[in-house]
Design an enzyme around this catalytic site. Structure first.
Site, short mmCIF file in Angstrom:
data_model
loop_
_atom_site.label_atom_id
_atom_site.label_comp_id
_atom_site.label_asym_id
_atom_site.label_seq_id
_atom_site.Cartn_x
_atom_site.Cartn_y
_atom_site.Cartn_z
N ASP A 94 145.90 86.61 8.70
CA ASP A 94 146.31 85.22 8.88
C ASP A 94 145.66 84.71 10.16
O ASP A 94 146.06 85.09 11.27
CB ASP A 94 147.84 85.11 9.00
CG ASP A 94 148.57 85.42 7.70
OD1 ASP A 94 147.96 86.03 6.80
OD2 ASP A 94 149.76 85.10 7.62
N LYS A 158 148.08 77.97 5.36
CA LYS A 158 149.41 78.30 5.90
C LYS A 158 149.81 77.23 6.90
O LYS A 158 148.98 76.71 7.64
CB LYS A 158 149.34 79.68 6.56
CG LYS A 158 150.60 80.13 7.28
CD LYS A 158 150.40 81.55 7.84
CE LYS A 158 151.53 81.97 8.74
NZ LYS A 158 151.31 83.33 9.32
N LYS A 187 151.08 79.12 2.11
CA LYS A 187 152.12 79.88 2.80
C LYS A 187 152.88 78.96 3.75
O LYS A 187 152.28 78.33 4.62
CB LYS A 187 151.52 81.06 3.56
CG LYS A 187 152.56 81.88 4.34
CD LYS A 187 151.92 83.12 4.96
CE LYS A 187 152.90 83.86 5.85
NZ LYS A 187 152.30 85.08 6.47
#
Length: 220
Positions: A94, A158, A187
């Site tokens: 991430d 995300k 996300k």
């Protein structure tokens, strides 16, 4: 939306990114994730070797963060972090975008930063999620961040690091989903504290949730 606890667990990245976390804390996080069979355990890269060991034999993936939490490290550093973490056992990465460059409208620089990390991640057969840090962005910037992520070859977009002024918002999740369609995952991360909030995020378009309140959510 109705999901069983087992189904909901597989949406969750059980997250422990606290700078105060000790080895004992990280092991406990792993044990909780294995007990509930979450999608993953998300930790700072220092802990990836330990997490990889603790999750051996389970279906829970070790994942880590790169350029975290500010996103303003240079691209070469993000690529090094990525390669090192994957070599230590991370299955997903991430990364935080260069937020200032997105706000300034330098989308080509943002895209290239993501592209280099995506190339490094995919060369090792792993997945990349791109953290936009939506609390700093307006709708146009969120859309452009999603477009840059897709153009660069990311697998997910995300919302948040969880270290800014606010976490995931339903409207932002819905906007991100509308922008990437079914081509990328979305996300939602930060500020999700209950089963109700988790299900609302999924209904808004999230395909993964980053949460530290995993045990509370799955015990409700």
């Amino acid at each position: 939306m109705e999901l069983t606890t087992k189904e909901l667990a597989k949406y969750l990245d059980h997250t422990n990114l606290s700078p105060e976390s000790t080895e004992e804390d990280i092991i406990k996080t792993c044990q909780e994730a294995v007990e509930f069979d979450t999608a993953s355990v998300c930790v700072n890269s220092y802990w990836i070797p330990l997490v990889t060991k603790e999750l051996t034999g389970s279906t829970v993936n070790p994942i880590t963060v790169v350029g975290f939490p500010l996103g303003a490290t240079n691209t070469a550093t993000k690529v090094f972090e990525t390669n090192s973490a994957i070599d230590d056992g991370a299955e997903e990465v991430d990364m935080v975008i260069n937020i200032g460059e997105l706000i300034a409208g330098h989308d080509d620089n943002v895209t290239e930063d993501i592209r280099k990390v995506a190339e490094a991640t995919h060369a090792k057969g792993k997945l990349l999620k791109v953290i936009l840090e939506t609390s700093y962005l307006n709708d146009d910037q969120i859309v452009r961040g999603c477009q840059a992520s897709e153009a660069a070859g990311a697998d997910y977009v995300k919302t948040s690091t969880g270290f800014s002024s606010a976490g995931a918002k339903l409207a932002d999740v819905a906007l991100m989903r509308a922008t990437v369609g079914d081509r990328l995952g979305v996300k939602a991360s930060g500020g999700i504290h209950s089963r109700k909030e988790a299900l609302e995020m999924i209904e808004a378009g999230a395909s993964r949730l980053g949460v530290s309140a995993t045990v509370k959510i799955l015990s409700e």
